[in-house]
Design an enzyme around this catalytic site. Sequence first.
Site, PDB file in Angstrom:
ATOM      1  CB  ILE A   1      -5.319   6.276  -0.800  1.00  0.00           C
ATOM      2  CG1 ILE A   1      -5.333   4.747  -0.720  1.00  0.00           C
ATOM      3  CG2 ILE A   1      -4.482   6.837   0.326  1.00  0.00           C
ATOM      4  CD1 ILE A   1      -3.930   4.101  -0.877  1.00  0.00           C
ATOM      5  CB  SER A   2     -10.601   4.484   0.912  1.00  0.00           C
ATOM      6  OG  SER A   2     -11.240   5.112  -0.169  1.00  0.00           O
ATOM      7  CD  GLN A   3     -10.956   3.580   8.173  1.00  0.00           C
ATOM      8  OE1 GLN A   3     -12.060   3.645   7.633  1.00  0.00           O
ATOM      9  NE2 GLN A   3     -10.808   3.479   9.469  1.00  0.00           N
ATOM     10  N   PRO A   4      -7.766   1.836   5.096  1.00  0.00           N
ATOM     11  CG  PRO A   4      -5.634   1.146   5.799  1.00  0.00           C
ATOM     12  CD  PRO A   4      -6.575   2.309   5.847  1.00  0.00           C
TER      13      PRO A   4
ATOM     14  NE  ARG B   1      -3.358   2.153   3.064  1.00  0.00           N
ATOM     15  CZ  ARG B   1      -4.530   2.660   2.678  1.00  0.00           C
ATOM     16  NH1 ARG B   1      -5.256   2.024   1.787  1.00  0.00           N
ATOM     17  NH2 ARG B   1      -4.978   3.783   3.180  1.00  0.00           N
TER      18      ARG B   1
END
Length: 215
Positions: A61-64, A35
């Site tokens: 980029i979205s939260q995992p 990531r």
Amino acid sequence: MIDFPKTRLKMVEEQIISRGIKDAKLIAAMKKIPRHLFVEEALQNQAYSDHPLPIGEKQTISQPYMVALMTEALLLTGKEKVLEIGTGSGYQTAILAELSEKVFSIERIRPLAIRARKLLYEFGYFNVEIKIFDGTFGWMEESPFDAIIVTAGSPDIPEPLIDQLAMGGRLVIPVGEAFVQDLFRVTKTEDGVKKEDLGGCRFVKLIGKYGWETE
Ligand code: SAM
């Protein structure tokens, strides 16, 4: 110097598995995909933190965990044709590429699409096609899709996306106000469309003909 593989495993244990994500292939993909290489170098030390990160062009980029929750909700088995709206960094695209047969991804911002395309090909994800376009129209020529994921918040469910879902197909999409939405899974059935509310979320705007008009 950060030990990225170790930090990534910790992220998967503490943010993904401990919050109830069970899909073994998804967990394996999140353990594998680097990531930190999907964000700019200055932010790589935060790539495995429990929040979204900027990727330029006022996008994130979205939260995992959100990536995991949305992906699990698609119920992928490995054979699907998937449509993603909002390629962004390409991280979610890489996860989908690991978990399905073919991914069609649409991004409206050219520099993001070009960067993601280059990265994904460097990583060997040749089952991905990226188009620069308004994704609220879907990708008519490649429809129907077994699964559709929208990674930006929409005021309503774009009608073309429901039209382009295969029978039994799942659409996962944040729907609501500009800065706070609910995540919905929409399943196309013989008896019509079934909607499930998977809980609150916060996404950047889906901008386009069937989304928000402006930023
Ligand atoms: N999934 C991405 C990732 O892992 O990096 C995060 C995507 S970010 C939260 C949302 C993305 O949706 C942005 O890159 C934005 O430009 C894109 N977007 C917004 N409206 C769009 C539209 N109508 N068509 C295609 N992409 C759109």
